[in-house]
Design an enzyme around this catalytic site. Structure first.
Site, PDB file in Angstrom:
ATOM      1  N   GLU A 251      38.295  43.143  48.383  1.00 38.59           N
ATOM      2  CA  GLU A 251      38.550  43.639  47.039  1.00 38.59           C
ATOM      3  C   GLU A 251      37.219  44.118  46.500  1.00 38.59           C
ATOM      4  O   GLU A 251      36.275  43.340  46.385  1.00 38.59           O
ATOM      5  CB  GLU A 251      39.157  42.522  46.180  1.00 38.59           C
ATOM      6  N   CYS A 288      36.307  42.395  37.699  1.00 38.44           N
ATOM      7  CA  CYS A 288      36.693  43.557  38.504  1.00 38.44           C
ATOM      8  C   CYS A 288      37.779  44.375  37.821  1.00 38.44           C
ATOM      9  O   CYS A 288      38.066  45.497  38.246  1.00 38.44           O
ATOM     10  CB  CYS A 288      37.141  43.114  39.898  1.00 38.44           C
TER      11      CYS A 288
END
Length: 511
Positions: A251, A288
């Site tokens: 990720e 994020c």
């Protein structure tokens, strides 16, 4: 697993006090030892019963909680994160461990499927066929910098891999190594209490090249990573250059576009400005899912929005970032904004020191954004870029120019959305989570969550790193044909609960 630290290491005394058998990897021979330990553990751990495995996950959560305030204070000292944030993150870490324990106990996650034999079928008899998911094998997990608990040593990657039946080798993040050691000590206690294989979890530290060696080793069967695009892509390339490539579930962040539609902006410009300012600066922008890109059509309402956004941003005082490396990268990123003649700084909070993140919001015309792919990239921290479009066509062009994202948001009324269905369809095609009238920060840990997205947000858009379905990253399906009951896996034996589909005389039924 034995200590291989030397007294010359400044961390040696601390590790000894914690009673943790940590391995500091300094050469490839040590990597070989760790991976052989993992291989040995894999052969026994995959065969333990689901109750024992669930007990293990629950015991890890219990032992983490028993670390008490020492864990919180250590993490605060290493990461500059506030106490409330870390208490919440500890709760998330323990809750997701217990969530996976419940999933393991219930059993249907293995997707056991049975097609019974039809020996009299013409023109050819049908054999007995039974399928289920089995663990891949040892998983290398890289601790994340921005989540020292929930995405690190005992975080979602480790929890889902252990739930799948895979041993885990965690490479601790250097920015919060003491925190990682504390959590690893809790896992070590859980291993002894529940009596699972000793090396089902190994905690290692070492240089970047040691991390590469772990990924390259033939025993490793999968990799989990949360961090930068550079780091994740490097691991992905290494894994694909192996003689036998393995999956890397990385990720790598995104800009998480937020589209402000006209009617919504006209009616709620002030509240939207406050809501987005809070999301941009939450946790010093170190999520994020930080809304790093806003897209809107020029109007009087947009002028009102920008005025109130500027005011809200200026009210947020700078705070220390996770570690000096992240702060340095952030300041380098925003310095380029100040020097870019095509960008207009809308709001900029004064810098107070080199370790703190000062919020910044800039604006750019849509045509410039479309011509400059570099503007599409994430600046990790309390920064966001507002793209001003002339009309709906330019807004669609901007969205069409974007790469894969973790999230995408539409702020719009029902009427807005009905007029922008093509925009919604495009956002759905590039993001793992699409939301209406919610800011992207805040990731609920539940079965329906998707924390992933098309490249470059992640390396495999088919999977999530949050929620129970994240276990699917570390398993593969196997079909067992013509097995007798006694040698079938328990999940596939007749009468065992948790099976999904059974085909009897050509008719499907759910168990």
């Amino acid at each position: 697993m034995g200590k291989q630290l030397t007294p010359a290491c400044p961390f040696f005394v601390y590790v000894k006090m914690m009673g943790l058998q940590e391995i500091q990897l300094t050469d490839l021979q040590q990597v070989e030892s760790v991976m052989q330990n993992a291989l040995h553990a894999a052969n026994s751990y995959k065969s333990i019963g689901k109750e024992q495995k669930a007990d293990f996950l629950e015991e890890i959560a219990k032992q983490i909680e028993l670390l008490g305030n020492d864990l919180i204070q250590t993490a605060m000292a290493e990461t500059n994160l506030p106490e409330a944030r870390l208490v919440g993150e500890r709760g998330r870490t323990c809750n997701q461990l217990r969530m996976f324990a419940s999933m393991v106990r219930e059993g249907s996650w293995v997707e056991a499927s049975i097609d019974t034999a039809q020996p009299q079928r013409l023109p050819l008899p049908k054999p007995d066929l039974r399928k289920m998911l089995i663990p891949l094998g040892p998983v290398v997990v890289f601790g994340a910098s921005n989540f020292p608990l929930a995405f690190s040593t005992a975080g979602g990657d480790t929890a889902s891999a252990l739930a799948a039946g895979c041993p885990v080798i965690v490479k601790a993040h250097s920015a919060h190594r003491k925190t990682s050691v504390l959590v690893a000590s809790a896992i070590a206690k859980a291993i002894k209490i529940v009596n699972v294989p000793e090396n089902v979890f190994q905690h290692v530290v070492g240089r970047y090249d040691i991390g590469q060696a772990l990924v390259k080793h033939p025993v490793a069967q999968a990799v989990a990573f949360t961090g930068s695009f550079t780091g994740g892509k490097a691991l992905f390339d290494i894994a694909n250059q192996r003689h036998r490539p393995i999956p890397v579930f990385a990720e790598m962040g995104s800009v998480n576009p937020v589209c402000l539609l006209p009617e919504k902006l006209e009616g709620e410009a002030v509240s939207l400005a406050k809501e987005l300012a809070a999301s941009i600066t939450q946790g010093v922008g170190q999520f994020c899912t930080n809304p790093g890109l806003m897209i809107a059509i020029e109007s009087d309402a947009l002028v009102t929005f920008t005025e109130h956004l500027k005011e809200a941003i200026h009210q947020v005082a700078p705070a220390k970032m996770l570690h000096p490396g992240i702060a340095q990268s952030y300041h380098e990123g925003i310095s380029s904004v100040f020097s870019d003649e095509d960008l207009t700084v809308l709001a900029a909070v004064d810098k107070i020191d080199d370790e703190s993140g000062n919020a910044l919001v800039a604006t750019v015309p849509a045509l410039v954004f479309l011509e400059r792919p570099s503007l599409h990239q994430e600046i990790f921290g309390p920064y966001s870029l507002l793209v001003k479009c002339k009309d709906k066509a330019e807004m669609l062009a901007v969205v069409n120019a974007l790469e894969g994202q973790l999230t995408a948001t539409i702020m719009g009324t029902e009427s807005d959305i009905n007029q922008y269905t093509d925009l919604l369809n495009k956002l759905t095609s590039i993001a793992g989570r699409v939301m209406i009238n919610n800011v992207p920060t805040g990731v609920e840990v539940c079965p329906s969550m998707v924390h992933g997205g098309p490249f470059p947000a992640t390396t495999d858009a088919r999977f999530t790193s949050v929620g129970t379905s994240s276990v699917k990253r570390f398993v593969r399906p196997v079909c067992f044909q013509n097995f007798s009951q006694s040698i079938l896996p328990l999940e596939l034996q007749d009468g065992n609960p948790g099976q999904i589909w059974r085909l009897v005389d050509g008719v499907f039924s759910k168990s």
